[in-house]
Design a protein around this motif. Structure first.
Motif, PDB file in Angstrom:
ATOM      1  N   PHE A  26       0.848  -1.185   0.000  1.00 39.73           N
ATOM      2  CA  PHE A  26       0.000   0.000   0.000  1.00 39.73           C
ATOM      3  C   PHE A  26       0.886   1.238   0.000  1.00 39.73           C
ATOM      4  N   ILE A  27       0.388   2.302  -0.600  1.00 43.48           N
ATOM      5  CA  ILE A  27       1.138   3.554  -0.632  1.00 43.48           C
ATOM      6  C   ILE A  27       0.270   4.668  -0.066  1.00 43.48           C
ATOM      7  N   ALA A  28       0.798   5.368   0.923  1.00 50.26           N
ATOM      8  CA  ALA A  28       0.137   6.555   1.460  1.00 50.26           C
ATOM      9  C   ALA A  28       0.569   7.728   0.591  1.00 50.26           C
ATOM     10  N   ARG A  29      -0.363   8.240  -0.206  1.00 53.43           N
ATOM     11  CA  ARG A  29      -0.040   9.278  -1.176  1.00 53.43           C
ATOM     12  C   ARG A  29       0.006  10.657  -0.506  1.00 53.43           C
ATOM     13  N   GLU A  30       0.955  10.807   0.396  1.00 54.66           N
ATOM     14  CA  GLU A  30       1.153  12.108   1.037  1.00 54.66           C
ATOM     15  C   GLU A  30       1.517  13.180   0.010  1.00 54.66           C
ATOM     16  N   ASP A  31       2.018  12.742  -1.138  1.00 57.10           N
ATOM     17  CA  ASP A  31       2.386  13.695  -2.183  1.00 57.10           C
ATOM     18  C   ASP A  31       1.179  14.419  -2.764  1.00 57.10           C
ATOM     19  N   LEU A  32      -0.015  13.863  -2.579  1.00 60.08           N
ATOM     20  CA  LEU A  32      -1.218  14.464  -3.150  1.00 60.08           C
ATOM     21  C   LEU A  32      -1.968  15.359  -2.171  1.00 60.08           C
ATOM     22  N   ARG A  33      -1.439  15.519  -0.978  1.00 60.10           N
ATOM     23  CA  ARG A  33      -2.148  16.318   0.020  1.00 60.10           C
ATOM     24  C   ARG A  33      -2.238  17.788  -0.378  1.00 60.10           C
ATOM     25  N   PHE A  36       2.209  22.167  -2.782  1.00 59.41           N
ATOM     26  CA  PHE A  36       3.476  22.687  -2.267  1.00 59.41           C
ATOM     27  C   PHE A  36       3.708  22.375  -0.791  1.00 59.41           C
ATOM     28  N   LEU A  37       2.719  21.811  -0.130  1.00 57.02           N
ATOM     29  CA  LEU A  37       2.873  21.385   1.267  1.00 57.02           C
ATOM     30  C   LEU A  37       2.676  19.879   1.348  1.00 57.02           C
ATOM     31  N   SER A  38       3.231  19.182   0.399  1.00 57.08           N
ATOM     32  CA  SER A  38       2.977  17.748   0.305  1.00 57.08           C
ATOM     33  C   SER A  38       3.967  16.949   1.136  1.00 57.08           C
ATOM     34  N   GLY A  39       3.634  15.682   1.297  1.00 58.60           N
ATOM     35  CA  GLY A  39       4.561  14.752   1.917  1.00 58.60           C
ATOM     36  C   GLY A  39       4.877  15.084   3.360  1.00 58.60           C
ATOM     37  N   HIS A 290       4.763   7.920   0.515  1.00 59.06           N
ATOM     38  CA  HIS A 290       5.240   8.777  -0.573  1.00 59.06           C
ATOM     39  C   HIS A 290       5.388  10.187  -0.010  1.00 59.06           C
ATOM     40  N   THR A 291       6.625  10.640   0.132  1.00 54.97           N
ATOM     41  CA  THR A 291       6.889  11.890   0.843  1.00 54.97           C
ATOM     42  C   THR A 291       6.919  13.119  -0.060  1.00 54.97           C
ATOM     43  N   GLY A 292       6.427  12.989  -1.289  1.00 54.74           N
ATOM     44  CA  GLY A 292       6.314  14.162  -2.153  1.00 54.74           C
ATOM     45  C   GLY A 292       7.611  14.478  -2.873  1.00 54.74           C
ATOM     46  N   GLY A 293       7.781  15.767  -3.194  1.00 53.83           N
ATOM     47  CA  GLY A 293       9.002  16.202  -3.860  1.00 53.83           C
ATOM     48  C   GLY A 293       8.859  16.427  -5.345  1.00 53.83           C
ATOM     49  N   ILE A 294       7.623  16.345  -5.856  1.00 54.65           N
ATOM     50  CA  ILE A 294       7.385  16.597  -7.279  1.00 54.65           C
ATOM     51  C   ILE A 294       6.439  17.789  -7.386  1.00 54.65           C
ATOM     52  N   TYR A 295       6.917  18.856  -8.028  1.00 55.57           N
ATOM     53  CA  TYR A 295       6.151  20.096  -8.081  1.00 55.57           C
ATOM     54  C   TYR A 295       5.865  20.489  -9.528  1.00 55.57           C
ATOM     55  N   HIS A 296       4.764  21.198  -9.691  1.00 54.25           N
ATOM     56  CA  HIS A 296       4.399  21.747 -10.993  1.00 54.25           C
ATOM     57  C   HIS A 296       4.261  23.256 -10.808  1.00 54.25           C
ATOM     58  N   PHE A 297       5.412  23.926 -10.811  1.00 48.98           N
ATOM     59  CA  PHE A 297       5.412  25.350 -10.511  1.00 48.98           C
ATOM     60  C   PHE A 297       4.620  26.157 -11.528  1.00 48.98           C
ATOM     61  N   GLU A 298       4.518  25.623 -12.750  1.00 52.74           N
ATOM     62  CA  GLU A 298       3.797  26.362 -13.780  1.00 52.74           C
ATOM     63  C   GLU A 298       2.313  26.478 -13.466  1.00 52.74           C
ATOM     64  N   ASN A 299       1.809  25.603 -12.561  1.00 56.84           N
ATOM     65  CA  ASN A 299       0.388  25.642 -12.202  1.00 56.84           C
ATOM     66  C   ASN A 299       0.113  26.483 -10.965  1.00 56.84           C
ATOM     67  N   GLU A 300       1.164  27.045 -10.369  1.00 61.36           N
ATOM     68  CA  GLU A 300       1.004  27.724  -9.085  1.00 61.36           C
ATOM     69  C   GLU A 300       0.064  28.915  -9.185  1.00 61.36           C
TER      70      GLU A 300
END
Length: 303
Positions: A26-33, A36-39, A290-300
């Motif tokens: 199982f994966i806890a998708r903390e990256d989707l929270r 920019f404050l993910s994981g 999943h501790t995040g670390g992937i950003y889409h700055f163009e969508n900010e």
């Protein structure tokens, strides 16, 4: 922007060699929270920010590299809460999406040599870096005591406290909980929150990081509650050879879960090999964070 609840983001994943071993992954998708404050970064900032707000200080000073996930989260949080923020950045001044994002959020940047940056753990780190900051940005505060210091990665007692809450949001009783490990704070928080029959496992992302065991113990975790695996650093921090890069691409393609090669990619790279080699007993429930670390700055600017 609202933070998503982790229970909504618990995902079961199949991958070659997992079900054959009788393992449920199982994966806890903390990256989707949050974008920019993910994981784990938001977790580690939560009580640090609260401590700042009750301190009477006038600004936050913190540390990171030019691609730091912590600095991204800190910049966003400080901007939202209207907290002045200074960032001590390791290495020569460069321009990249992270640096541009920090500037857009009003963070005052101070680039330092690697030798100077190493002083962040010295006993006089606060007075040294606060004095340095006020020489460059005297308008921020009148005295060094007005600057509240958050360590690199938000990795301190307050950061660990935030990470102890990670499992509260997960409707699952795993046998093993796995996370990438850079400073030991996230692993310590998870280990402290588990029951005696559960084990936290950190996949070290640095080469020769034998200090991590002692760091996790100093953060208050019991010795038998965690393990650290040192076999998947791929040469050192942020080092990524063809094997790891190919794995990250394949894993993302087959699961639909994006990973990067610095933290989460190395964790899954190691975890999948551990499962396939029989590291975990059959019928184990394994939870990866999943501790995040992937950003889409163009969508900010659309948020």
């Amino acid at each position: 922007m609202e933070l998503h609840h982790t229970t909504e983001l618990l995902q079961k994943v199949d991958f070659p060699g997992i079900s054959d071993r009788g393992i449920s992954l199982f994966i806890a998708r903390e990256d989707l929270r949050h974008p920019f404050l993910s994981g784990n970064k938001n977790r580690k900032l939560k009580y640090n920010i609260e401590d700042y707000q009750s301190s009477g200080c006038k600004a936050i000073i913190t540390f990171g590299g030019a691609w730091s996930n912590h600095l991204v989260a800190c910049a966003y949080s400080c901007h939202e809460k209207q907290i002045p923020c200074l960032a001590i950045i390791r290495g020569e001044e460069i321009e990249n999406p992270v640096i541009n994002f920090l500037r857009s959020k009003g963070v005052k940047l101070i680039f330092t040599s690697r030798e100077t940056y190493r002083r962040r753990y010295d006993d006089d780190a606060h007075s040294y870096f606060a004095s340095l900051a006020l020489k460059i940005y005297p308008e921020i505060a009148e005295d060094i005591s007005d600057l509240f210091m958050i360590p690199e990665g938000g990795s301190n007692v307050a950061g660990v406290k935030g990470c102890t809450e990670m499992m509260e949001d997960i409707d699952l009783k795993p046998d093993f909980v796995v996370c990438p490990c850079g400073t030991g704070a996230t692993l310590a928080g998870i280990a402290k929150s588990l029951e005696s029959a559960q084990t936290a496992i950190g996949i070290a992302v640095l080469k020769g990081a034998l200090f991590l065991e002692e760091a996790v113990l100093k953060f208050g975790a019991d010795r038998g509650s965690f393990r650290i695996i040192h076999d998947f650093h791929e040469g050192g921090y942020a080092r990524a050879g063809p094997r790891l890069l190919n794995f990250c691409e394949m894993f993302s393609s087959q699961t639909g879960i994006p990973v990067e090669p610095v933290y989460t990619g190395k964790m899954f790279f190691g975890l999948i090999q551990m499962i396939q080699s029989g590291y975990f007993p059959s019928h184990s429930n394994v939870l990866a964070i999943h501790t995040g670390g992937i950003y889409h700055f163009e969508n900010e600017n659309k948020m």
